[in-house]
Design an enzyme around this catalytic site. Structure first.
Site, PDB file in Angstrom:
ATOM      1  N   ARG A  51       0.832  -1.204   0.000  1.00  0.00           N
ATOM      2  CA  ARG A  51       0.000   0.000   0.000  1.00  0.00           C
ATOM      3  C   ARG A  51       0.862   1.248   0.000  1.00  0.00           C
ATOM      4  O   ARG A  51       2.019   1.215   0.394  1.00  0.00           O
ATOM      5  CB  ARG A  51      -0.823   0.071   1.289  1.00  0.00           C
ATOM      6  N   ASP A  53       0.169   5.384   1.467  1.00  0.00           N
ATOM      7  CA  ASP A  53      -0.790   6.208   2.213  1.00  0.00           C
ATOM      8  C   ASP A  53      -1.361   7.352   1.377  1.00  0.00           C
ATOM      9  O   ASP A  53      -0.822   7.689   0.322  1.00  0.00           O
ATOM     10  CB  ASP A  53      -0.096   6.811   3.441  1.00  0.00           C
ATOM     11  N   ARG A 198       9.018   7.508   6.475  1.00  0.00           N
ATOM     12  CA  ARG A 198       8.702   8.846   6.978  1.00  0.00           C
ATOM     13  C   ARG A 198       9.250   9.072   8.391  1.00  0.00           C
ATOM     14  O   ARG A 198       9.604  10.198   8.748  1.00  0.00           O
ATOM     15  CB  ARG A 198       7.195   9.087   6.909  1.00  0.00           C
TER      16      ARG A 198
END
Lengths: 247, 247
Positions: A51, A53, A198
């Protein structure tokens, strides 16, 4: 049925992330809707390498799907680009062995994180790079990056919500490239946990501004505690750049 | 009243151009609305170096306005960025002499036009560069550009709707820079007519693909007929890069 491997690129700004969610516009739902029309109403399941975000971009996401349509391999890029919305594009499509799986066959990934350091915000970059208007010590960030490179338990560097149990991953490379007023972090590894890139970038930035010392990194890894690492930087600077497979 | 000169940047994607139009979102209307709030309901007229069309971006547009607010000169960038929408930013603000006029004091402008030549479209560039998936002969375009450099009547290279009578302009420089899969045209001149940059780039591209020969340029200039030049390329690749003033 033939399995198609497809490298896609997308602008994450207009999506609530990659994965299907009820009543939200996602990359997967847009691709599956387009493929359903192409397959005359027959549902086509699409599987991605992983995935991304909301707000995160992809230059080289990889998906696979099975099809019985008699489209020649070389025509697929064009066909997909004619049915995909403007913010998704097919870059490369090939027929692969049935054993190929976009997620399980992946041997590694490259992410890039882009930021710019000018004092004023740049309207042309607002969805595509993080505005971080502070002076950064690149050497300190590189020193911190060396502690993170290699095989470690990255519990401290992933979201506390991560459901995966095994949090050991190998980072093969972290490069920090300055291009004018921009800094690009390039991370290559065998896999990345939820929010890992991140949080790593957020922690490196704290080393770059002097808020933390690079020598703290081993302790943070050791602690296996998300609260010990730095802030999660925002999604707009993040790009899934490449997914690697054997041969 | 003090006259403020302000360098602004904007993402043209969300605007129906620079100039105020009824019931449309324009750069000028957004700035004037923001300044009106800042001036407690008092209307503030904003003057720009010139208009930009819908979809055209600015990295260095210049505007001026008069204010009686007691804001220190060094605080203006921050104040404007706090009241402007996300797709407009102030980059530099200074108090100037009353004789300064964003349009009439300008001595020249630089525009840039950005395109990319990959076979597939790039979702991340769709609002910021023109997709031109053809092979280009840079030398032929440079040869054509040399014919356009200098002082000429550019009637053939501006929209037939242009209302200005004197169509003589001086182009000081046309540079064509290849950066990987991108080509950037840099044009510097004392002024540009309506659609002039986009028609010049469209004509240079026709020389680059071999559809036209660079030697045709003098005839096209001589004809003073818009229909003799090439197509107008789309707005998303165009950036007002700089406006020049004496000293």
């Amino acid at each position: 049925m033939v399995r198609m491997k497809c490298v896609i690129s997308y602008d994450g700004s207009g999506f609530a992330g990659y994965q299907i969610q009820p009543a939200k516009r996602t990359v997967q739902s847009e691709i599956e809707s387009a493929l359903k029309v192409l397959h005359k109403g027959e549902a086509v399941k699409v599987t991605a390498s992983g995935r991304t975000d909301a707000g995160v971009h992809a230059r080289g996401q990889v998906i696979h799907f099975d099809t019985s349509l008699p489209i020649p391999e070389t025509k697929w890029v064009q066909v997909l680009n004619s049915i995909f919305p403007e913010d998704i594009a097919a870059i490369q499509v090939e027929a692969v062995d049935d054993a190929f799986h976009a997620r399980f066959s992946a041997t590694g990934k490259e992410y890039r994180y882009r930021l710019y350091t000018t004092p004023h915000r740049d309207p042309l970059k607002r969805f595509y790079a993080y505005h971080f208007p502070y002076s950064l010590n690149i050497e300190a960030m590189e020193e911190a990056a060396r502690y993170l490179t290699g095989t470690h338990d990255f519990t401290s560097f992933c979201s506390a919500k991560t459901e995966v149990k095994d949090k050991v991953r190998t980072i093969r490379k972290i490069a920090i490239v300055q291009e004018g007023e921009e800094i690009v972090f390039q991370l290559v590894g065998n896999g990345f946990l939820y929010n890992m890139v991140r949080i790593i970038v957020g922690t490196l930035l704290e080393c770059g501004t002097g808020k933390r010392s690079p020598e703290e990194i081993p302790e943070i890894l050791e602690a296996k505690d998300r609260s010990k690492a730095g802030k999660t930087v925002p999604p707009e600077g993040l790009y899934l750049w490449n997914v690697f497979y054997d041969n």
